[in-house]
Write a protein that holds these residues in place. Structure first.
Motif, PDB file in Angstrom:
ATOM      1  N   PRO A 226       0.832  -1.199   0.000  1.00  0.00           N
ATOM      2  CA  PRO A 226       0.000   0.000   0.000  1.00  0.00           C
ATOM      3  C   PRO A 226       0.874   1.261   0.000  1.00  0.00           C
ATOM      4  N   HIS A 229       1.603   3.997   3.835  1.00  0.00           N
ATOM      5  CA  HIS A 229       2.528   3.785   4.952  1.00  0.00           C
ATOM      6  C   HIS A 229       3.965   4.001   4.486  1.00  0.00           C
ATOM      7  N   THR A 230       4.839   4.114   5.469  1.00  0.00           N
ATOM      8  CA  THR A 230       6.262   4.347   5.207  1.00  0.00           C
ATOM      9  C   THR A 230       6.850   3.345   4.207  1.00  0.00           C
ATOM     10  N   HIS A 231       6.532   2.070   4.380  1.00  0.00           N
ATOM     11  CA  HIS A 231       7.187   1.039   3.575  1.00  0.00           C
ATOM     12  C   HIS A 231       6.939   1.248   2.070  1.00  0.00           C
ATOM     13  N   VAL A 271       6.405  -7.176   3.157  1.00  0.00           N
ATOM     14  CA  VAL A 271       6.323  -7.573   4.561  1.00  0.00           C
ATOM     15  C   VAL A 271       6.497  -9.092   4.596  1.00  0.00           C
ATOM     16  N   THR A 273       4.675 -11.526   5.301  1.00  0.00           N
ATOM     17  CA  THR A 273       3.558 -12.291   4.710  1.00  0.00           C
ATOM     18  C   THR A 273       3.748 -12.484   3.200  1.00  0.00           C
ATOM     19  N   PHE A 274       4.349 -11.497   2.522  1.00  0.00           N
ATOM     20  CA  PHE A 274       4.626 -11.655   1.082  1.00  0.00           C
ATOM     21  C   PHE A 274       5.492 -12.920   0.868  1.00  0.00           C
ATOM     22  N   SER A 299       8.957  -4.264   8.309  1.00  0.00           N
ATOM     23  CA  SER A 299       7.688  -3.877   8.954  1.00  0.00           C
ATOM     24  C   SER A 299       7.261  -4.836  10.052  1.00  0.00           C
ATOM     25  N   ARG A 321      15.450  -5.427   6.990  1.00  0.00           N
ATOM     26  CA  ARG A 321      15.801  -4.110   7.540  1.00  0.00           C
ATOM     27  C   ARG A 321      14.770  -3.724   8.593  1.00  0.00           C
ATOM     28  N   GLY A 323      12.656  -0.493  10.585  1.00  0.00           N
ATOM     29  CA  GLY A 323      12.302   0.923  10.604  1.00  0.00           C
ATOM     30  C   GLY A 323      11.052   1.171  11.401  1.00  0.00           C
ATOM     31  N   MET A 324      10.651   2.428  11.404  1.00  0.00           N
ATOM     32  CA  MET A 324       9.435   2.848  12.093  1.00  0.00           C
ATOM     33  C   MET A 324       8.869   4.047  11.357  1.00  0.00           C
ATOM     34  N   THR A 325       7.609   4.311  11.572  1.00  0.00           N
ATOM     35  CA  THR A 325       6.999   5.505  10.984  1.00  0.00           C
ATOM     36  C   THR A 325       7.769   6.748  11.426  1.00  0.00           C
ATOM     37  N   GLY A 428       2.005  -6.873   8.815  1.00  0.00           N
ATOM     38  CA  GLY A 428       2.713  -5.597   8.592  1.00  0.00           C
ATOM     39  C   GLY A 428       1.926  -4.384   9.051  1.00  0.00           C
ATOM     40  N   TYR A 429       0.667  -4.570   9.471  1.00  0.00           N
ATOM     41  CA  TYR A 429      -0.113  -3.449  10.013  1.00  0.00           C
ATOM     42  C   TYR A 429       0.017  -3.434  11.525  1.00  0.00           C
ATOM     43  N   ARG A 490     -11.230  -3.158   9.522  1.00  0.00           N
ATOM     44  CA  ARG A 490     -11.316  -4.624   9.504  1.00  0.00           C
ATOM     45  C   ARG A 490     -10.053  -5.289  10.071  1.00  0.00           C
ATOM     46  N   ARG A 495     -10.052 -11.522  15.620  1.00  0.00           N
ATOM     47  CA  ARG A 495     -10.514 -12.683  14.860  1.00  0.00           C
ATOM     48  C   ARG A 495     -11.347 -13.610  15.745  1.00  0.00           C
TER      49      ARG A 495
HETATM   50  C1  MCA Z   1      -6.044  -7.594   5.234  1.00  0.00           C
HETATM   51  N1  MCA Z   1      -6.791  -8.044   6.252  1.00  0.00           N
HETATM   52  C2  MCA Z   1      -6.029  -8.120   7.344  1.00  0.00           C
HETATM   53  C3  MCA Z   1      -4.768  -7.662   6.951  1.00  0.00           C
HETATM   54  N2  MCA Z   1      -4.804  -7.338   5.646  1.00  0.00           N
HETATM   55  N3  MCA Z   1      -6.299  -8.508   8.600  1.00  0.00           N
HETATM   56  C4  MCA Z   1      -5.329  -8.444   9.488  1.00  0.00           C
HETATM   57  N4  MCA Z   1      -4.076  -8.020   9.184  1.00  0.00           N
HETATM   58  C5  MCA Z   1      -3.772  -7.613   7.929  1.00  0.00           C
HETATM   59  N5  MCA Z   1      -2.560  -7.160   7.629  1.00  0.00           N
HETATM   60  C6  MCA Z   1      -8.185  -8.468   6.264  1.00  0.00           C
HETATM   61  C7  MCA Z   1      -8.944  -8.140   5.035  1.00  0.00           C
HETATM   62  O1  MCA Z   1      -9.671  -6.955   5.253  1.00  0.00           O
HETATM   63  C8  MCA Z   1      -9.851  -9.352   4.866  1.00  0.00           C
HETATM   64  O2  MCA Z   1     -10.970  -9.205   5.655  1.00  0.00           O
HETATM   65  C9  MCA Z   1      -9.085 -10.486   5.438  1.00  0.00           C
HETATM   66  O3  MCA Z   1      -8.136  -9.863   6.325  1.00  0.00           O
HETATM   67  C10 MCA Z   1      -8.354 -11.343   4.457  1.00  0.00           C
HETATM   68  O4  MCA Z   1      -7.622 -10.528   3.632  1.00  0.00           O
HETATM   69  P1  MCA Z   1      -6.503 -11.079   2.660  1.00  0.00           P
HETATM   70  O5  MCA Z   1      -7.089 -11.183   1.281  1.00  0.00           O
HETATM   71  O6  MCA Z   1      -5.801 -12.234   3.215  1.00  0.00           O
HETATM   72  O7  MCA Z   1      -5.551  -9.873   2.774  1.00  0.00           O
HETATM   73  P2  MCA Z   1      -4.724  -9.257   1.681  1.00  0.00           P
HETATM   74  O8  MCA Z   1      -5.508  -8.266   0.934  1.00  0.00           O
HETATM   75  O9  MCA Z   1      -4.041 -10.342   0.907  1.00  0.00           O
HETATM   76  O10 MCA Z   1      -3.680  -8.448   2.560  1.00  0.00           O
HETATM   77  C11 MCA Z   1      -2.700  -9.048   3.326  1.00  0.00           C
HETATM   78  C12 MCA Z   1      -1.399  -8.241   3.145  1.00  0.00           C
HETATM   79  C13 MCA Z   1      -1.752  -6.762   3.451  1.00  0.00           C
HETATM   80  C14 MCA Z   1      -0.917  -8.351   1.724  1.00  0.00           C
HETATM   81  C15 MCA Z   1      -0.366  -8.784   4.095  1.00  0.00           C
HETATM   82  O11 MCA Z   1      -2.263  -6.662   4.765  1.00  0.00           O
HETATM   83  C16 MCA Z   1      -0.594  -5.851   3.236  1.00  0.00           C
HETATM   84  O12 MCA Z   1      -0.373  -5.371   2.124  1.00  0.00           O
HETATM   85  N6  MCA Z   1       0.164  -5.570   4.285  1.00  0.00           N
HETATM   86  C17 MCA Z   1       1.274  -4.640   4.230  1.00  0.00           C
HETATM   87  C18 MCA Z   1       1.116  -3.590   5.267  1.00  0.00           C
HETATM   88  C19 MCA Z   1       2.240  -2.538   5.174  1.00  0.00           C
HETATM   89  O13 MCA Z   1       2.523  -1.963   4.135  1.00  0.00           O
HETATM   90  N7  MCA Z   1       2.892  -2.291   6.290  1.00  0.00           N
HETATM   91  C20 MCA Z   1       3.967  -1.315   6.384  1.00  0.00           C
HETATM   92  C21 MCA Z   1       3.686  -0.307   7.460  1.00  0.00           C
HETATM   93  P3  MCA Z   1     -12.281 -10.106   5.483  1.00  0.00           P
HETATM   94  O14 MCA Z   1     -12.123 -11.212   6.465  1.00  0.00           O
HETATM   95  O15 MCA Z   1     -13.385  -9.168   5.804  1.00  0.00           O
HETATM   96  O16 MCA Z   1     -12.293 -10.593   4.080  1.00  0.00           O
HETATM   97  S1  MCA Z   1       5.125   0.771   7.600  1.00  0.00           S
HETATM   98  C22 MCA Z   1       5.975   0.056   8.851  1.00  0.00           C
HETATM   99  O17 MCA Z   1       5.529  -0.859   9.476  1.00  0.00           O
HETATM  100  C23 MCA Z   1       7.391   0.482   9.191  1.00  0.00           C
HETATM  101  C24 MCA Z   1       7.718   1.882   8.982  1.00  0.00           C
HETATM  102  C25 MCA Z   1       8.359  -0.364   8.381  1.00  0.00           C
HETATM  103  O18 MCA Z   1       9.370  -0.784   8.988  1.00  0.00           O
HETATM  104  O19 MCA Z   1       8.131  -0.598   7.218  1.00  0.00           O
END
Ligand code: MCA
Ligand code: AMP
Length: 527
Positions: A226, A229-231, A271, A273-274, A299, A321, A323-325, A428-429, A490, A495
């Motif tokens: 996405p 966010h920072t990442h 993250v 999970t990827f 993350s 690596r 990091g933080m926001t 990663g959230y 969400r 859960r």
């Molecule tokens: C989606 N869902 C989640 C998450 N993502 N629930 C909990 N944790 C999550 N991370 C929900 C959806 O709304 C959906 O709800 C259900 O879970 C299943 O979704 P799914 O299809 O499995 O999810 P996805 O769309 O494939 O997403 C998973 C993901 C995504 C790809 C891991 O969450 C993602 O892109 N995460 C990256 C986050 C990120 O960029 N973090 C960096 C922050 P329902 O049950 O209603 O269908 S920056 C940071 O942290 C620092 C600075 C750093 O060091 O980087």
């Protein structure tokens, strides 16, 4: 001082004398302006079309005109909750060029969550998807903020108005210490804090990472993160921009799509999970990964086991690596040299990392666990309008107390071993339990609650809520689950909710979450 053409410090830059930089907007100049007129593709979109650097900058300039014509001035905040698209990325560039502070917001946030961020930041403009415009119009009116829409396909009022504007914009002057972005991170009190990031914070980190990770204009980064966010926004995008590389820009993560596109890319950032999802994919193998020169993870903790399995499958050692926001990136495993599984590598050049005693603040010797503190040009300016919280976490000497626990080993590698803050990281959230506990506690029949993270194969950790009923009550857990939908995004929703007779407490009456985490570690199994 040498003339700028022969001085290494000045190389490639218009500098009259050191410290006196003739650049007017360092972040825009170093990330964007230097690509003016380039026909080289900056983005390749999911439908196969490309957006050149020149076209992207033209779009950004048009949006920047719209922002200033709407009355936004340097330092004003623009809050954006928009789906990932190249127009959404151009909105970020436009804010930088117009000197407007960019405030990106998770697309999963509910109206209730959004209202807080918009109000707290005093945003002068809100950009959102057409679907939520009606819900945000009340707050926009109350704050006297403009409201524009931008849908994932680029339609909406923002682009309708912007497209008629000139494709060049006179960049607004900004200094390195001026704010470029405001990113909200939740807090242990349940109230989110806006981390103030300056132009210099973002620029220094982008330049350091591009150098450390040896980015060149030939790189193609596969971007499936996405951009709120920072990442995804600063690490992936700014590093690409600063090095003049390009990105395959995907609207979201989809493992089949990723496996299909990996042969076209040279770098993937994700993250953990990827990486676990890639490992679960039968077609992902050494051959598919052979064109990639660098896999980066961050993350959330990457299990050493995932690092090893990935190396066995592909021959690649994922570079982890940390990091933080508030700080952008602090440490990285080396590009050349040992990438040590289970560690986040070495402090980045210019960044100091130390481990201290949480009680006394004294620096601890190597291999001793304590709280991790960081200092450097990457460290933020403080929390928006929260001087007490800033003072509590950002020391007068510039060291930021991260809330992470860890140690530095004899070779200088940083190990993250826990958290001093009550935080759950799911896919990663970041999720702060207090925010969810406040919502659960307010439900009928609930005396108190405790929210914890339990192990989850796909997301690393996932959220569960433990509920203690008021005497004589038996709250309906399903009804509670339904009731919280409108309030919490969400990904923050537990859960599972589990009724318990009481919460374990220590002598200070503090809930002992470690006991609960152990007791309920198998409460949610991976899907
Ligand atoms: C989606 N869902 C989640 C998450 N993502 N629930 C909990 N944790 C999550 N991370 C929900 C959806 O709304 C959906 O709800 C259900 O879970 C299943 O979704 P799914 O299809 O499995 O999810 P996805 O769309 O494939 O997403 C998973 C993901 C995504 C790809 C891991 O969450 C993602 O892109 N995460 C990256 C986050 C990120 O960029 N973090 C960096 C922050 P329902 O049950 O209603 O269908 S920056 C940071 O942290 C620092 C600075 C750093 O060091 O980087
Ligand atoms: P955020 O508030 O989204 O900026 O998340 C920052 C937090 O994510 C850090 O304080 C760490 O707890 C965690 N984090 C980021 N990268 C890593 C990593 N590589 N390993 C372990 N934890 C990490």
């Amino acid at each position: 001082h040498l003339t700028s053409s022969s001085c290494a410090l000045c190389a490639g830059r218009e500098i009259s004398s050191h410290g006196k930089d003739s650049m007017t907007n360092p972040l825009f100049d170093r990330l964007f302006a230097k690509h003016t007129g380039k026909s080289k593709p900056f983005l390749r979109l999911v439908d196969g079309t490309t957006v050149s650097y020149a076209a992207f900058l033209g779009l950004a300039a048009q949006i920047a005109h719209l922002l200033t014509q709407s009355g936004l001035q340097a330092g004003d905040r623009l809050a954006a909750q928009v789906q990932k698209s190249h127009e959404a990325l151009a909105l970020y560039a436009a804010c930088v060029q117009a000197g407007v502070v960019f405030l990106p917001l998770n697309v999963a946030y509910t109206t209730e969550e959004l209202n807080y961020f918009i109000e707290d930041s005093g945003a002068r403009m809100i950009v959102c998807d057409g679907k939520v415009a009606a819900a945000l119009s009340t707050i926009a009116t109350r704050l006297g903020a403009s409201l524009e829409t931008l849908n994932q396909d680029g339609t909406g009022t923002l682009m309708e108005s912007a497209r008629v504007m000139p494709e060049a914009f006179p960049t607004v002057d900004r200094l390195s210490e001026d704010l470029a972005a405001l990113l909200y991170t939740s807090g242990t009190t349940g109230r989110s804090k806006g981390a103030m990031l300056s132009q210099g914070n973002l620029l220094s980190n982008a330049e350091t990472l591009a150098k450390e990770w040896q980015f060149t204009p030939d790189d193609v980064l596969l971007h499936a993160l996405p951009i709120f966010h920072t990442h995804g926004l600063f690490v992936a995008t700014n590093v690409t921009l600063v090095s003049g590389a390009s990105m395959i820009f995907l609207p979201q993560f989809n493992v089949d799509q990723l496996v299909g596109l990996i042969p076209d890319a040279t770098v993937l950032m994700g993250v953990p999970t990827f990486y676990t999802r890639l490992l679960d994919h039968p077609q992902f193998d050494r051959h598919r990964a052979s064109g990639i020169r660098l896999f980066v993870s961050g993350s959330a903790p990457l299990l050493a086991e995932t690092h090893v399995q990935f190396a066995d499958r592909t021959g690649h050692h994922i570079l982890e690596r940390y990091g933080m926001t508030e700080t952008n990136m602090n440490t990285s495993n080396p590009y050349d040299g040992e990438r040590r599984a289970g560690t986040v590598g070495l402090p980045l050049p210019g960044v100091e990392v130390k481990v201290t005693d949480p009680e006394t603040g004294a620096t601890l010797p190597e291999n001793t666990v304590g709280q991790i503190e960081v200092r450097g040009p990457n460290v933020f300016k403080g929390y928006w309008q929260m001087p007490e919280k800033t003072a509590a976490e950002l020391r007068g000497n510039g060291f930021f107390i991260t809330g992470d626990l860890g140690k530095i080993d004899e070779d200088g590698y940083v190990h993250i071993l826990g958290r001093n803050k009550d935080l759950i990281i799911s896919g990663g959230y970041n999720i702060y339990p207090k925010e969810i506990e406040l919502v659960l506690d307010a439900q009928p029949g609930v005396l108190e609650s405790a929210v914890i993270g339990v192990p989850h194969r796909d997301l690393g950790e996932t959220v569960i809520g433990l509920i203690v009923a008021e005497p004589g009550q038996s709250p309906d857990l399903e009804q509670i689950m339904e009731a919280i939908q409108a309030t919490l995004a969400r990904f923050k929703q537990p859960r599972r909710l589990i009724g318990v007779p009481e919460l374990p407490r220590n002598a200070m009456a503090k809930v002992q979450k470690n006991i609960l985490r152990e007791q309920f570690k198998d409460a949610v199994h991976a899907v």
